[in-house]
Write a protein that holds these residues in place. Structure first.
Motif, PDB file in Angstrom:
ATOM      1  N   ARG A   1      39.086  40.922  43.742  1.00  0.00           N
ATOM      2  CA  ARG A   1      38.543  40.159  42.615  1.00  0.00           C
ATOM      3  C   ARG A   1      38.645  38.655  42.866  1.00  0.00           C
ATOM      4  O   ARG A   1      37.725  37.898  42.550  1.00  0.00           O
ATOM      5  CB  ARG A   1      39.295  40.529  41.335  1.00  0.00           C
TER       6      ARG A   1
ATOM      7  N   GLN B   1      35.972  37.781  45.321  1.00  0.00           N
ATOM      8  CA  GLN B   1      34.659  37.874  44.693  1.00  0.00           C
ATOM      9  C   GLN B   1      34.370  36.650  43.833  1.00  0.00           C
ATOM     10  O   GLN B   1      33.273  36.077  43.902  1.00  0.00           O
ATOM     11  CB  GLN B   1      34.570  39.139  43.836  1.00  0.00           C
ATOM     12  N   GLU B   2      35.342  36.229  43.035  1.00  0.00           N
ATOM     13  CA  GLU B   2      35.137  35.072  42.164  1.00  0.00           C
ATOM     14  C   GLU B   2      34.827  33.811  42.972  1.00  0.00           C
ATOM     15  O   GLU B   2      33.925  33.041  42.633  1.00  0.00           O
ATOM     16  CB  GLU B   2      36.382  34.843  41.295  1.00  0.00           C
ATOM     17  N   GLU B   3      35.580  33.628  44.048  1.00  0.00           N
ATOM     18  CA  GLU B   3      35.391  32.424  44.857  1.00  0.00           C
ATOM     19  C   GLU B   3      34.044  32.437  45.568  1.00  0.00           C
ATOM     20  O   GLU B   3      33.336  31.422  45.613  1.00  0.00           O
ATOM     21  CB  GLU B   3      36.520  32.300  45.881  1.00  0.00           C
TER      22      GLU B   3
ATOM     23  N   GLU C   1      31.267  34.299  44.815  1.00  0.00           N
ATOM     24  CA  GLU C   1      30.130  34.271  43.893  1.00  0.00           C
ATOM     25  C   GLU C   1      29.871  32.846  43.393  1.00  0.00           C
ATOM     26  O   GLU C   1      28.716  32.458  43.192  1.00  0.00           O
ATOM     27  CB  GLU C   1      30.369  35.209  42.717  1.00  0.00           C
TER      28      GLU C   1
END
Length: 230
Positions: free
Chosen positions: A126, A129-131, A133
């Motif tokens: 997660r 993914q956040e970084e 995206e």
């Protein structure tokens, strides 16, 4: 942008080259793939017609080409896109003789890069993914090698890059990396280990498995804690 063009059709070769040169791109064009080998370094894209689509991308990637491979030709864009998927290319650009070809080519090259995160830790996945995206990447996630395999087998979800955990159940990261790197179909996929293991150990694994590098989970988590503390 440096662009390689390899077409069996002399007409498509010349028309494509002229269109991209007129738009300010640096172009190297040849009918035979081996003639482009001296121009591989720094190339961001390869344009091929149907006659060179199977031979040229594989040969040039073997020699270090890391850009996007696109099918070029006459006909409907939808038909060319389907053909590109069947040939495991990154996309297609139709009708090189039209005025908007250079703009459509730029859009195809700049299409969002796809990253597959393979890690049995949902927390780490997660954070990655956040970084990613936020930086414009399209992200897919797999908790194990079995799910990851189902993702890379499909052309519409096949990633440009895999971020791969080392210690996973059943099939570990080293085994999965070897599977990817030994399969001709996945030649264009880059693999980076993402691990909390000792750096020297991971570096040895990179060399043994043919991976393209590694990231440290410790540094990643440390950065996240520093940015979100307090």
């Amino acid at each position: 942008m440096k662009v390689l063009i390899c077409c069996e059709s002399e007409i498509i070769l010349q028309v494509t080259g002229m269109a991209l040169e007129a738009a300010g791109h640096q172009v190297a064009l040849e009918r035979e793939p081996h003639a482009l080998l001296p121009h591989v370094q720094g190339a961001a894209a390869l344009l091929v017609d149907a006659g060179r689509a199977r031979q040229a991308p594989a040969l040039l990637r073997d020699r270090g080409f890391a850009g996007r491979s696109l099918l070029v030709g006459e006909g409907a864009q939808e038909e060319l896109t389907r053909a590109a998927a069947e040939l495991t290319l990154d996309g297609a650009v139709a009708s090189p003789a039209t005025d908007d070809f250079a703009q459509r080519f730029t859009a195809a090259v700049g299409a969002r890069r796809r990253v597959l995160i393979v890690d049995d830790s949902e927390i780490v996945a997660r954070l990655l993914q956040e970084e990613l995206e936020a930086k414009g990447f399209e992200i897919h996630y797999a908790p194990d090698a079995e799910k990851a395999t189902s993702i890379i087998l499909k052309r519409q979800t096949r990633p440009d890059l895999i971020l791969l955990d080392v210690n996973m159940p059943k099939v570990d990261g080293g085994q999965f990396c070897r599977f990817v790197k030994k399969n001709e179909r996945f030649r264009s996929i880059k693999v980076l280990f993402c691990s909390g293991e000792d750096k020297e150990k991971v570096q040895r694994l990179v060399a043994e498995c043919g991976a393209d590098g590694f990231l440290s989970k410790g540094e990643l988590l440390g950065k996240w804690i520093a940015e979100n503390a307090g």
